[in-house]
Write a protein that holds these residues in place. Structure first.
Motif, PDB file in Angstrom:
ATOM      1  N   ALA A 245       0.826  -1.205   0.000  1.00  0.00           N
ATOM      2  CA  ALA A 245       0.000   0.000   0.000  1.00  0.00           C
ATOM      3  C   ALA A 245       0.866   1.262   0.000  1.00  0.00           C
ATOM      4  CB  ALA A 245      -0.929   0.007   1.218  1.00  0.00           C
ATOM      5  N   LEU A 246       2.161   1.098   0.228  1.00  0.00           N
ATOM      6  CA  LEU A 246       3.069   2.242   0.264  1.00  0.00           C
ATOM      7  C   LEU A 246       3.652   2.518  -1.121  1.00  0.00           C
ATOM      8  CD1 LEU A 246       5.004   1.419   3.550  1.00  0.00           C
ATOM      9  CD2 LEU A 246       3.105   3.015   3.245  1.00  0.00           C
ATOM     10  N   PRO A 247       3.850   3.776  -1.446  1.00  0.00           N
ATOM     11  CA  PRO A 247       4.406   4.123  -2.760  1.00  0.00           C
ATOM     12  C   PRO A 247       5.746   3.423  -3.017  1.00  0.00           C
ATOM     13  CG  PRO A 247       3.633   6.094  -1.629  1.00  0.00           C
ATOM     14  CD  PRO A 247       3.566   4.961  -0.635  1.00  0.00           C
ATOM     15  N   GLY A 248       5.856   2.844  -4.201  1.00  0.00           N
ATOM     16  CA  GLY A 248       7.105   2.232  -4.636  1.00  0.00           C
ATOM     17  C   GLY A 248       7.344   0.803  -4.202  1.00  0.00           C
ATOM     18  N   ARG A 249       6.652   0.334  -3.196  1.00  0.00           N
ATOM     19  CA  ARG A 249       6.918  -1.011  -2.673  1.00  0.00           C
ATOM     20  C   ARG A 249       6.575  -2.107  -3.675  1.00  0.00           C
ATOM     21  NH1 ARG A 249       8.014  -1.962   2.841  1.00  0.00           N
ATOM     22  NH2 ARG A 249       8.951  -0.051   3.640  1.00  0.00           N
ATOM     23  N   ALA A 250       5.472  -1.987  -4.367  1.00  0.00           N
ATOM     24  CA  ALA A 250       5.091  -3.022  -5.341  1.00  0.00           C
ATOM     25  C   ALA A 250       6.074  -3.045  -6.509  1.00  0.00           C
ATOM     26  CB  ALA A 250       3.665  -2.794  -5.837  1.00  0.00           C
ATOM     27  N   LYS A 251       6.602  -1.902  -6.879  1.00  0.00           N
ATOM     28  CA  LYS A 251       7.567  -1.830  -7.993  1.00  0.00           C
ATOM     29  C   LYS A 251       8.879  -2.527  -7.636  1.00  0.00           C
ATOM     30  CE  LYS A 251       5.134   1.134 -10.621  1.00  0.00           C
ATOM     31  NZ  LYS A 251       4.266   0.582 -11.616  1.00  0.00           N
ATOM     32  N   GLU A 252       9.203  -2.608  -6.344  1.00  0.00           N
ATOM     33  CA  GLU A 252      10.439  -3.253  -5.884  1.00  0.00           C
ATOM     34  C   GLU A 252      10.334  -4.778  -5.886  1.00  0.00           C
ATOM     35  OE1 GLU A 252      11.056  -1.675  -1.983  1.00  0.00           O
ATOM     36  OE2 GLU A 252      11.424   0.357  -2.716  1.00  0.00           O
ATOM     37  N   PHE A 253       9.123  -5.291  -5.876  1.00  0.00           N
ATOM     38  CA  PHE A 253       8.876  -6.736  -5.799  1.00  0.00           C
ATOM     39  C   PHE A 253       9.141  -7.363  -7.167  1.00  0.00           C
ATOM     40  CE2 PHE A 253       6.136 -10.417  -6.282  1.00  0.00           C
ATOM     41  CZ  PHE A 253       6.209 -11.059  -5.064  1.00  0.00           C
ATOM     42  N   ALA A 254       9.883  -8.453  -7.183  1.00  0.00           N
ATOM     43  CA  ALA A 254      10.167  -9.137  -8.451  1.00  0.00           C
ATOM     44  C   ALA A 254      10.023 -10.643  -8.269  1.00  0.00           C
ATOM     45  CB  ALA A 254      11.570  -8.799  -8.933  1.00  0.00           C
ATOM     46  N   LEU A 255       9.398 -11.263  -9.248  1.00  0.00           N
ATOM     47  CA  LEU A 255       9.252 -12.715  -9.274  1.00  0.00           C
ATOM     48  C   LEU A 255       9.474 -13.164 -10.709  1.00  0.00           C
ATOM     49  CD1 LEU A 255       8.457 -15.330  -7.727  1.00  0.00           C
ATOM     50  CD2 LEU A 255       6.094 -14.853  -8.405  1.00  0.00           C
ATOM     51  N   PRO A 256      10.457 -14.033 -10.942  1.00  0.00           N
ATOM     52  CA  PRO A 256      10.724 -14.478 -12.318  1.00  0.00           C
ATOM     53  C   PRO A 256       9.484 -15.069 -12.980  1.00  0.00           C
ATOM     54  CG  PRO A 256      12.466 -15.206 -10.832  1.00  0.00           C
ATOM     55  CD  PRO A 256      11.367 -14.641  -9.974  1.00  0.00           C
ATOM     56  N   HIS A 257       9.321 -14.767 -14.258  1.00  0.00           N
ATOM     57  CA  HIS A 257       8.244 -15.302 -15.092  1.00  0.00           C
ATOM     58  C   HIS A 257       6.854 -14.892 -14.616  1.00  0.00           C
ATOM     59  CE1 HIS A 257      11.464 -17.630 -16.835  1.00  0.00           C
ATOM     60  NE2 HIS A 257      11.730 -18.130 -15.646  1.00  0.00           N
ATOM     61  N   ALA A 258       6.772 -13.754 -13.927  1.00  0.00           N
ATOM     62  CA  ALA A 258       5.488 -13.259 -13.435  1.00  0.00           C
ATOM     63  C   ALA A 258       5.324 -11.797 -13.852  1.00  0.00           C
ATOM     64  CB  ALA A 258       5.422 -13.369 -11.914  1.00  0.00           C
ATOM     65  N   ALA A 259       4.089 -11.380 -13.974  1.00  0.00           N
ATOM     66  CA  ALA A 259       3.812  -9.977 -14.275  1.00  0.00           C
ATOM     67  C   ALA A 259       4.348  -9.113 -13.138  1.00  0.00           C
ATOM     68  CB  ALA A 259       2.313  -9.772 -14.443  1.00  0.00           C
ATOM     69  N   GLN A 260       4.773  -7.906 -13.476  1.00  0.00           N
ATOM     70  CA  GLN A 260       5.317  -6.987 -12.484  1.00  0.00           C
ATOM     71  C   GLN A 260       4.210  -6.566 -11.517  1.00  0.00           C
ATOM     72  OE1 GLN A 260       5.673  -3.696 -11.215  1.00  0.00           O
ATOM     73  NE2 GLN A 260       7.566  -4.382 -10.276  1.00  0.00           N
ATOM     74  N   LEU A 261       4.473  -6.723 -10.235  1.00  0.00           N
ATOM     75  CA  LEU A 261       3.460  -6.470  -9.212  1.00  0.00           C
ATOM     76  C   LEU A 261       2.964  -5.026  -9.240  1.00  0.00           C
ATOM     77  CD1 LEU A 261       2.222  -8.344  -6.993  1.00  0.00           C
ATOM     78  CD2 LEU A 261       3.595  -7.050  -5.380  1.00  0.00           C
ATOM     79  N   GLY A 262       3.850  -4.085  -9.503  1.00  0.00           N
ATOM     80  CA  GLY A 262       3.429  -2.697  -9.582  1.00  0.00           C
ATOM     81  C   GLY A 262       2.418  -2.470 -10.687  1.00  0.00           C
ATOM     82  N   ASP A 263       2.618  -3.121 -11.825  1.00  0.00           N
ATOM     83  CA  ASP A 263       1.670  -2.997 -12.935  1.00  0.00           C
ATOM     84  C   ASP A 263       0.325  -3.623 -12.578  1.00  0.00           C
ATOM     85  OD1 ASP A 263       3.684  -1.779 -14.401  1.00  0.00           O
ATOM     86  OD2 ASP A 263       4.202  -3.607 -15.509  1.00  0.00           O
ATOM     87  N   LEU A 264       0.365  -4.762 -11.890  1.00  0.00           N
ATOM     88  CA  LEU A 264      -0.882  -5.418 -11.480  1.00  0.00           C
ATOM     89  C   LEU A 264      -1.638  -4.546 -10.480  1.00  0.00           C
ATOM     90  CD1 LEU A 264       0.498  -9.047 -11.070  1.00  0.00           C
ATOM     91  CD2 LEU A 264      -0.936  -8.197 -12.943  1.00  0.00           C
ATOM     92  N   LEU A 265      -0.921  -3.978  -9.521  1.00  0.00           N
ATOM     93  CA  LEU A 265      -1.561  -3.105  -8.536  1.00  0.00           C
ATOM     94  C   LEU A 265      -2.155  -1.874  -9.220  1.00  0.00           C
ATOM     95  CD1 LEU A 265      -2.326  -2.297  -5.682  1.00  0.00           C
ATOM     96  CD2 LEU A 265       0.000  -1.405  -5.381  1.00  0.00           C
ATOM     97  N   ASP A 266      -1.424  -1.298 -10.165  1.00  0.00           N
ATOM     98  CA  ASP A 266      -1.954  -0.148 -10.906  1.00  0.00           C
ATOM     99  C   ASP A 266      -3.259  -0.499 -11.617  1.00  0.00           C
ATOM    100  OD1 ASP A 266       0.174   1.424 -10.087  1.00  0.00           O
ATOM    101  OD2 ASP A 266       1.266   1.247 -11.991  1.00  0.00           O
ATOM    102  N   ALA A 267      -3.320  -1.699 -12.193  1.00  0.00           N
ATOM    103  CA  ALA A 267      -4.534  -2.138 -12.893  1.00  0.00           C
ATOM    104  C   ALA A 267      -5.708  -2.259 -11.927  1.00  0.00           C
ATOM    105  CB  ALA A 267      -4.287  -3.467 -13.602  1.00  0.00           C
ATOM    106  N   VAL A 268      -5.444  -2.792 -10.745  1.00  0.00           N
ATOM    107  CA  VAL A 268      -6.522  -2.937  -9.762  1.00  0.00           C
ATOM    108  C   VAL A 268      -6.951  -1.564  -9.244  1.00  0.00           C
ATOM    109  CG1 VAL A 268      -7.219  -3.966  -7.563  1.00  0.00           C
ATOM    110  CG2 VAL A 268      -5.767  -5.267  -9.133  1.00  0.00           C
ATOM    111  N   LEU A 269      -5.998  -0.689  -9.004  1.00  0.00           N
ATOM    112  CA  LEU A 269      -6.344   0.660  -8.551  1.00  0.00           C
ATOM    113  C   LEU A 269      -7.179   1.405  -9.594  1.00  0.00           C
ATOM    114  CD1 LEU A 269      -3.000   1.711  -6.874  1.00  0.00           C
ATOM    115  CD2 LEU A 269      -5.226   1.619  -5.731  1.00  0.00           C
ATOM    116  N   ALA A 270      -6.893   1.169 -10.870  1.00  0.00           N
ATOM    117  CA  ALA A 270      -7.591   1.871 -11.941  1.00  0.00           C
ATOM    118  C   ALA A 270      -9.024   1.382 -12.131  1.00  0.00           C
ATOM    119  CB  ALA A 270      -6.822   1.723 -13.248  1.00  0.00           C
TER     120      ALA A 270
END
Length: 120
Positions: A48-73
């Motif tokens: 829920a904090l700015p930038g935290r989702a963008k820092e998360f990385a998992l190989p072969h998975a969609a970027q968490l920040g992009d997924l969170l942005d989609a849900v927020l939108a």
């Protein structure tokens, strides 16, 4: 009757696959036209904090920040009140569009007609 999803994610960097799966399902449901409410609890609260989702990385998975942005939108994102308090996260700290809400709000959502709750 229209169906909707309430997705509660309890995992964060401590269980990256489970965490990313919750965000992926939320974004996929929204892309399919299903209303989604995503709840951040436990270690997922940090996203829920700015930038935290963008820092998360998992190989072969969609970027968490992009997924969170989609849900927020297109959906709703809530941060558990108690989880926020335990981490000293306040309403002034969270990403725009994230609300802090408690158990009674969660229960009200999951008991709605046509709602399917998923817990990750």
């Amino acid at each position: 009757m229209a169906r909707s999803l309430v997705i509660k994610v309890t995992a964060g960097a401590d269980a990256p696959e489970r965490c990313n799966q919750a965000f992926t399902v939320a974004a996929a449901a929204l892309a399919s036209g299903v209303p989604v409410s995503l709840w951040l609890t436990g270690e997922a609260s940090w996203f829920a904090l700015p930038g935290r989702a963008k820092e998360f990385a998992l190989p072969h998975a969609a970027q968490l920040g992009d997924l969170l942005d989609a849900v927020l939108a297109a959906g709703r994102v809530s941060l558990c009140t108690q989880c926020a308090a335990r981490r000293d996260i306040t309403v002034d700290d969270v990403i725009e569009g994230v609300r802090i809400a408690g158990a009674s709000t969660f229960v009200e959502e999951v008991l709605g007609e046509g709602v399917q709750a998923l817990i990750y």
